[in-house]
Each structure stands twice: as structure tokens, then as C-alpha cells.
Design a protein around this motif. Sequence first.
Motif, mmCIF file in Angstrom:
data_model
loop_
_atom_site.group_PDB
_atom_site.id
_atom_site.type_symbol
_atom_site.label_atom_id
_atom_site.label_comp_id
_atom_site.label_asym_id
_atom_site.label_seq_id
_atom_site.Cartn_x
_atom_site.Cartn_y
_atom_site.Cartn_z
ATOM 1 N N SER A 371 0.826 -1.202 0.000
ATOM 2 C CA SER A 371 0.000 0.000 0.000
ATOM 3 C C SER A 371 0.864 1.258 0.000
ATOM 4 C CB SER A 371 -0.928 -0.001 1.224
ATOM 5 O OG SER A 371 -1.702 1.168 1.274
ATOM 6 N N CYS A 374 2.665 1.615 -3.495
ATOM 7 C CA CYS A 374 1.751 2.044 -4.559
ATOM 8 C C CYS A 374 1.359 3.507 -4.377
ATOM 9 C CB CYS A 374 0.515 1.149 -4.593
ATOM 10 S SG CYS A 374 0.847 -0.538 -5.156
ATOM 11 N N SER A 375 1.143 3.905 -3.120
ATOM 12 C CA SER A 375 0.830 5.305 -2.846
ATOM 13 C C SER A 375 1.973 6.203 -3.299
ATOM 14 C CB SER A 375 0.570 5.492 -1.345
ATOM 15 O OG SER A 375 0.399 6.852 -1.016
ATOM 16 N N TYR A 376 3.182 5.776 -3.038
ATOM 17 C CA TYR A 376 4.372 6.560 -3.384
ATOM 18 C C TYR A 376 4.476 6.786 -4.891
ATOM 19 C CZ TYR A 376 9.241 8.112 -3.085
ATOM 20 O OH TYR A 376 10.413 8.833 -3.167
ATOM 21 N N THR A 380 -3.190 5.260 -6.704
ATOM 22 C CA THR A 380 -4.146 5.370 -5.603
ATOM 23 C C THR A 380 -5.002 4.126 -5.452
ATOM 24 O OG1 THR A 380 -4.220 7.776 -5.724
ATOM 25 C CG2 THR A 380 -6.155 6.659 -4.791
ATOM 26 N N ALA A 383 -3.112 1.293 -3.898
ATOM 27 C CA ALA A 383 -2.754 1.611 -2.512
ATOM 28 C C ALA A 383 -3.951 1.410 -1.590
ATOM 29 C CB ALA A 383 -2.243 3.046 -2.419
ATOM 30 N N VAL A 384 -5.104 1.908 -2.014
ATOM 31 C CA VAL A 384 -6.303 1.789 -1.186
ATOM 32 C C VAL A 384 -6.762 0.338 -1.106
ATOM 33 C CG1 VAL A 384 -8.748 2.410 -1.026
ATOM 34 C CG2 VAL A 384 -7.043 4.157 -1.597
ATOM 35 N N GLU A 413 -2.059 7.763 2.131
ATOM 36 C CA GLU A 413 -2.681 7.885 0.808
ATOM 37 C C GLU A 413 -3.877 8.834 0.838
ATOM 38 O OE1 GLU A 413 -3.753 7.833 -3.008
ATOM 39 O OE2 GLU A 413 -1.834 7.242 -2.128
ATOM 40 N N ARG A 416 -2.641 12.276 0.766
ATOM 41 C CA ARG A 416 -2.204 12.647 -0.587
ATOM 42 C C ARG A 416 -3.404 13.022 -1.466
ATOM 43 N NH1 ARG A 416 -0.701 9.441 -3.738
ATOM 44 N NH2 ARG A 416 0.673 10.689 -5.030
ATOM 45 N N GLN A 417 -4.545 12.394 -1.223
ATOM 46 C CA GLN A 417 -5.747 12.698 -1.993
ATOM 47 C C GLN A 417 -6.410 14.003 -1.534
ATOM 48 O OE1 GLN A 417 -8.531 9.367 -2.194
ATOM 49 N NE2 GLN A 417 -6.829 7.927 -2.007
#
Length: 613
Positions: A371, A374-376, A380, A383-384, A413, A416-417
Motif C-alpha cells: 500500500s 503504490c501510494s508513493y 491510488t 494503494a487503497v 494515501e 495525498r488525496q
Amino acid sequence: GHTPRPTLDTLKQGDAVRLFAERARAVLPAFAVTEDNREVIARIVRRLDGLPLGIELAAVRLRALSAQQLLDRLDDRFRLLNAGSRAELPRHQTLRALIDWSYALCSDEERLLWERASTFAGGLDLEAAETICSGRGIDRHDVVDLVIGLVDKSVLIREDHPCGVRYRMLDTLRAYGRERLAASGHEDWLRERHARYYRDLAARARTDLFGPQQMRWLTRLHVEHANLRTALEESFNGPDGTRTGLTMATDLLYHWTTSYYLAEGRRWLERGLTATDVPDDVRACALWAGGWLAIIQADKPAATTMLHDSRRAGEQLRDQHVLGYVALFSGMIAMWEGRTADAITLYEQALAKHRACGDPAGTALSLIRLSLACSYTGDTASAVTAGEECLALCESHRESWHRAYAMMALGVEVWRQGDLRRATDLEQQALVVNRSLGDSLGIGITLEALAWIAASQCRHQRSARLLGILQTVWASVGAPLSGYGHLAGYHDACEEETRKALGEAAFGTAVRRGARMPLDEALAYVLQEEPPTGRGEGAERLTRLTRRESEIARLVARGLTNKEIAASLVISQRTAEGHIEHILTKLGFSSRSQIAVWVGERTRADDKTTPGE
């Protein structure tokens, strides 16, 4: 000339007499120092040289003796020691004579239990006493009554802990018991029983790691740390010591990672790994475990070497469990080195192997790292998906620690959103779990995320103070962003934005203010826990404290030690410790610093001052 005879009130105010009377009332509630017995009591405490332990042991005798009979027997015992000499006995001989008397008054079985309980480090519970101390003269079913007998005689001290009732022994009495144990010829037998019990305890904790009992197990291991250390030493020194000790050290992996014992855990693992190079399953697991600890300590060369050796052993053994962890931690190194695509591939390999092996802990760790990776990269959806799958897995097992890290990863994450409120909620939930375990690494990474969120909210005073708190946390771990180095860019951006918004002077002031905060106070601030008011929870808590407990709480807040509190209030140190345990229980706290913060907040509320940010 003639020394005036002290009044009864003056005598009763003396430290030694007050302690004697207090301990006497514990066994004889109607006891009091009166004009009739004052001379006898004064002679008893003088005969005991005012020694607190001596007074504790002697006062217990009033259950069966009058004060005069007690004094007569003390005189008889000490007369034997100094062979009729008019010289006073040295203090250590006075105490030794009294301990000898306590020992002589015990039954044969109580003496055996005293000797055997002395092998424990840092205390014991009833289960350990029954398992380790029974046999060779003690029936298991009799242990509870023998424990009660030793508590009544003040040989064992009963204490309440979050994981249950425990018993401890004062150092002087433990040393006496060990001396008797050594003379009995049973010492080696008992040390092996002790080591075997704690090896089994570590194995049981490892088996129950991913489930509803996890927090209880981790708390218990923390309480038992001194006994675990003794058992590890005995295991490494025993027959087949390397394999036995290495197995126990590996079973304790989560104890090492969720506590302040990272360096110690690594030393135990390396002790076994340097003693043998047989590529069996025990060594293979110890290697990846050591690799994880090395990553947390930012020792990449050592981690790389151990994971290489673990992979080679896993391939020879065709052990998918081992290879799954090697892939997982190798992915962490890849992220550290900026090879994000390689890391994601390794995390996916680890996830597949752990699922195939049915290892929920390995599966959860892989999902958490996947997660974050993938976020990095900005993926998204992945990651979620990974974060929420991990949360569902943890919740289905009613597990807490991995769930906290999954919430941390999801929070990053979500931040970041741009959903700052939900991100804050996720990180604070994670922090509550990490705080309850004293997990410095978990505390550090969640505080990082909360600092980034605060900067995004333009709460720059708060983000600066969080950066200051983080200086203290990462210093305790030994490496900043330990095991999460790829997130350093977020930290640097947060610091740069906060510094620019506040200006150099205000930024430095806020950071220093955070760095100076005690950790418990800092975490309460981060979690935005409201200080109690005169009419709310604080008042309810206050009414639950007795007058004496409130007095002791204020002394704790002033930074006094148990010994200093006892001297200030003219009570025994043991009584002071008991009061503090009761205060912690009533307030729902786990440390003295929390008491200090609470007292400070109440004082400020009473003064009707407005708390700062």
C-alpha cells in the motif's frame, strides 16, 4: 544530663514508629501505639536499627505475639549473634538475624518456595510459580497457599498489573533465597525449569500473535522482560544452546520490534547466528528476523547480508515461509534505495507466498508495504485496495498492531488525496494503539504523517511542534524514519513549508518546544486530548482519589521518587509504591509522567488560565 522523655505524640510521629504501627495494623487492625506499649515499641524499632525491611518483617510477628514477646525474642536472637557482647550489632548483622528468623518461622514448603522464587528476575505470577516451583517437595496444588503464606510474612509483595496479579521480592530477601537455593543443590534443576517455562511462553506468544490476545501477550512479554533475558542466557548456555536460544530469540521478534529492545533483540540473534552456520530452518528464520531489526536500525549492509543468507537457506530447504519474509524485507531495502518498481514486485511475491502458506502476519505486513509503495508511485487504487484488504484481514482476526500500521498507510494515501480530516482520524487511531504498546517506531511514523497533515491544513505552529516531538522519538529509535526512508521527501517538504510559513525564529521556538515535551504529554497534545476541567472528567477522577492519593499524586508531579515520597510523608517506600499503583489504576494511566501531566492540567484549570496551543 537526663534526656527528656518524648511525648506520645512525638514518638508516634517518628518515621520508624509510624512505619511499625502502619505494618502492625495491616495484620492487627486494632493495633495502636499507646502509653502502655510505647516503651516496648520504641525499644523494638531501636533494636531493629530503624531498618525499614527489618521493621516490615518484625511487625508481621504481631499476628501471633504481643509487642513484649516480640521484643524478648529479638533480644534473644541478637544476644546469640554477639555472644553476650555489650557492643551493638552491625546493621547488616541485625538484618541478617531478622531474615534468618523469618526463614525459621516458615514451614518447610514455604522455605522451598522462598528459595525457588528467588530465581525469578523482576517478579513472577501464580502460573509461573505453580509451573516452575512445584515438584521435589512442593505439590502444585499447594503453591497458591504457600504464596499467600509468604505474602502474609512480607517475603513476597503482591502487585496489580494490567496482565494480572504479580509478586516480587525485595533484593535483600531474593539474595538470601538464592544463597539458600545454591546450598540446596537444586539450583541447576530450577534454572532449567525457569528457562523452559519462558521459552514456552515466548513460543505461545508467537503462535497467538495475530489475534485478539495479541495486545495482552505483548504487554505480558514487556512485564516479563527481565525473566525472558535470564531464560535466554540460560538457553544459550545449555545443551543444544545455539538452536534453543536462537529459536527463543526469534519467537520474541515482535517483542523486540514493539518495544525499546531493538538492539538487545539483535544482539541475541547475532549471538546465535555467529555460533553456527548450519542452514536449518531455525537459522533461516533467525536471519530474516535479524534482517528486519537491522533495517529498522538503518543498518543496510548487515540487513542485506542476513537476507542473502536467509534466501540461500530458504532455497535449500524449499521453505516458502522463509522466502516470503526474505522477499518482503528485500522489498523494504529496494524502497530504501529508490528502486520502487523492484520493491513492488518483491512485495507482490511476498504476498503470494504468505497467502499460500496461510500466514496472516506475513500477509498483513506485505499488504501494508505494498500500500505504501503504490501510494508513493501515485497508484491510488492499488494503494487503497491493499490497505483496505489488510484492515479487513486484521479485523477478521481481531488483531490490533498490524491494523494500526495499515491505518497509518491508508492515512498517508488519503492525505495525498486531500481528505485531511479522514487522514487525521486514521493516523490518530493508529497512534492510540502504538502508544498503548510503547511502540516507538509506530509512534514515530504516525507522528510524521500527522505533521505533514498539519502543514497541509496550514496549522504551522502545530506541524513545527510535531517536528520537534519527532526529534525525541527518532532519537529513541536510533534512526529517523526508521524503515520508511522513502518517505523522507514528505518530511523535508513539510519542514521547508513550515519553516517558510513561520519564519526561522518562530519555527525554531516551536520545534524546541515540541522537543522538550515529555512523550506522554506530547502524545496527549497530538491526540488533542482535552485537559480535564473542574466539572468534567478531571473532577470525576479526582473524587476517585483519596486525600492521601491526591497528596502523593502532587508529589509525583513534582518529580519525587518513591523513596523521596516515602520520606516526605513518613511512610514506607512499599506503601508509597502501593498508593502510586492505585492512582495509576484509578486514573486509567500507565506511567508516572501521565500522573504529572494530569496534575499539571488540573492545576492550570483550577487557576482558570487558558491553555496554550
